[in-house]
Design an enzyme around this catalytic site. Structure first.
Site, PDB file in Angstrom:
ATOM      1  N   ALA A  65       0.457  -4.755  -9.204  1.00 43.27           N
ATOM      2  CA  ALA A  65       0.121  -5.126 -10.578  1.00 43.27           C
ATOM      3  C   ALA A  65      -0.045  -3.839 -11.385  1.00 43.27           C
ATOM      4  O   ALA A  65      -0.291  -2.768 -10.821  1.00 43.27           O
ATOM      5  CB  ALA A  65      -1.170  -5.935 -10.593  1.00 43.27           C
ATOM      6  N   GLY A 108       0.282  -6.230  -5.419  1.00 39.80           N
ATOM      7  CA  GLY A 108       1.000  -7.387  -5.955  1.00 39.80           C
ATOM      8  C   GLY A 108       2.478  -7.385  -5.594  1.00 39.80           C
ATOM      9  O   GLY A 108       3.111  -8.444  -5.567  1.00 39.80           O
ATOM     10  N   GLU A 111       2.559  -8.956  -2.263  1.00 44.31           N
ATOM     11  CA  GLU A 111       2.235 -10.380  -2.470  1.00 44.31           C
ATOM     12  C   GLU A 111       3.413 -11.136  -3.079  1.00 44.31           C
ATOM     13  O   GLU A 111       3.686 -12.276  -2.724  1.00 44.31           O
ATOM     14  CB  GLU A 111       0.991 -10.492  -3.356  1.00 44.31           C
ATOM     15  CG  GLU A 111      -0.265  -9.964  -2.647  1.00 44.31           C
ATOM     16  CD  GLU A 111      -1.475  -9.856  -3.571  1.00 44.31           C
ATOM     17  OE1 GLU A 111      -1.324  -9.279  -4.675  1.00 44.31           O
ATOM     18  OE2 GLU A 111      -2.549 -10.353  -3.204  1.00 44.31           O
ATOM     19  N   GLU A 131      -5.389  -2.385  -2.753  1.00 43.69           N
ATOM     20  CA  GLU A 131      -6.334  -2.736  -3.816  1.00 43.69           C
ATOM     21  C   GLU A 131      -7.742  -2.202  -3.596  1.00 43.69           C
ATOM     22  O   GLU A 131      -8.438  -1.825  -4.543  1.00 43.69           O
ATOM     23  CB  GLU A 131      -6.410  -4.266  -3.984  1.00 43.69           C
ATOM     24  CG  GLU A 131      -5.179  -4.897  -4.618  1.00 43.69           C
ATOM     25  CD  GLU A 131      -4.101  -5.306  -3.627  1.00 43.69           C
ATOM     26  OE1 GLU A 131      -4.142  -4.835  -2.469  1.00 43.69           O
ATOM     27  OE2 GLU A 131      -3.221  -6.086  -4.009  1.00 43.69           O
TER      28      GLU A 131
END
Ligand code: HXC
Length: 258
Positions: A65, A108, A111, A131
């Site tokens: 992200a 992300g 993911e 993260e």
């Protein structure tokens, strides 16, 4: 409308979506994800496309992200806007998605790859959930899908340290990816596999995807019942009649998607 963060093309019956934000290693900013959802939905609704390949660059599938975009957000904003809730729209795409991963698939990005149905990795691919080093935790499946893909110990090690990453080969051994390929062949091989899928009976393909995804949601007995009912249902299709007749007549099946 012109896309800012993606490149798209079709090869045969395969839609190819390339994450294209090279200056930020394909960091998944809001605008990128809005475009991704929109393009995938269009491909899902396009009868000329039977399967989708999602890829990035040789350097990065996606580095996560967008940290700079989210760093000043607060809890109330996140909660009331369901921040990044739209990421999960990808799992509602009915056509199979093959992720062709080169380079970094972090946070992300890892993911996102795990939200796809099949993952092929280039030999230099790196999968990780960093993260925790940013003072946050995975928010789109890193603590859930990763466990199912690589088991508890590896998932804990990756998510708790943020720095133990999986190489492509480790990812294959653990079951996260199904094939490791030379970096410059990943997309082509993903397209080949997608093309195979795209030339089978499309409703039956959807049933397989539905049934396998069900295994992540329900207890075994319920999943087996779901599978058995769909198996029964295939006999209501012309493509089952055609597929089995073609076998008996020693010829190639000609599916008509009904
Ligand atoms: C914003 C990013 C970024 C990211 C890289 N960039 N990753 N920008 N968000 N996630 C930018 C850098 O700031 C830099 O911009 C440019 O991309 C090139 O990156 P470098 O760091 O210079 O490259 P390199 O030294 O090769 O290092 C590569 C890297 C590193 C190891 C991948 O960039 C990195 O650690 N990135 C962050 C990885 C991460 O923590 N991901 C998880 C994010 S949190 P400039 O302008 O300086 O050139 C997350 C939560 C998901 O994903 C929640 C889902 C709901």
């Amino acid at each position: 409308p012109k896309l800012e963060y993606l490149l798209t093309e079709t090869r045969g019956r395969v839609g190819i979506v390339t994450l294209h934000r090279p200056k930020a290693l394909n960091a998944l900013c809001n605008g990128l994800f809005v475009e991704l959802n929109q393009v995938l939905k269009e491909m899902d609704n396009n009868a000329d496309i039977g399967a989708i390949v999602l890829t990035g660059s040789e350097r990065a599938f996606a580095a996560g992200a967008d940290i700079k975009e989210m760093k000043d957000r607060n809890f109330i904003e996140n909660y009331s806007e369901n921040f990044l809730g739209h990421w999960t729209q990808i799992i509602n795409i009915r056509k199979p998605i093959v992720a062709a991963v080169n380079g970094f698939a972090l946070g992300g990005g890892c993911e996102l790859a795990m939200m796809c149905d099949i993952i092929y990795a280039g030999d230099k691919a790196v999968f990780g959930q960093p993260e925790i080093k940013l003072g946050t935790i995975p928010g789109a499946g890193g603590t859930q899908r990763l466990v199912k893909a690589v088991g508890k110990s590896k998932a804990m090690e990756m998510c708790l340290t943020g720095s133990v990453n999986l190489t492509a080969e480790e990812a294959e051994r653990a079951g996260l990816v199904s094939r490791v390929l030379p970096a410059d062949q990943v997309v082509d091989e993903a397209v080949k596999t997608a093309e195979k899928i795209a030339n089978l009976s499309q409703p039956i393909v959807q049933m397989v995807k539905d049934a396998i995804n069900q295994s992540f949601e329900v207890p075994l007995a319920a999943g087996l019942t779901f599978e058995r009912r769909l198996f029964h249902a295939t006999f209501g299709s012309n493509d089952q009649k055609e597929g089995m007749a073609a076998f008996a007549e020693k010829r190639k099946a000609k599916f008509t998607n009904n």
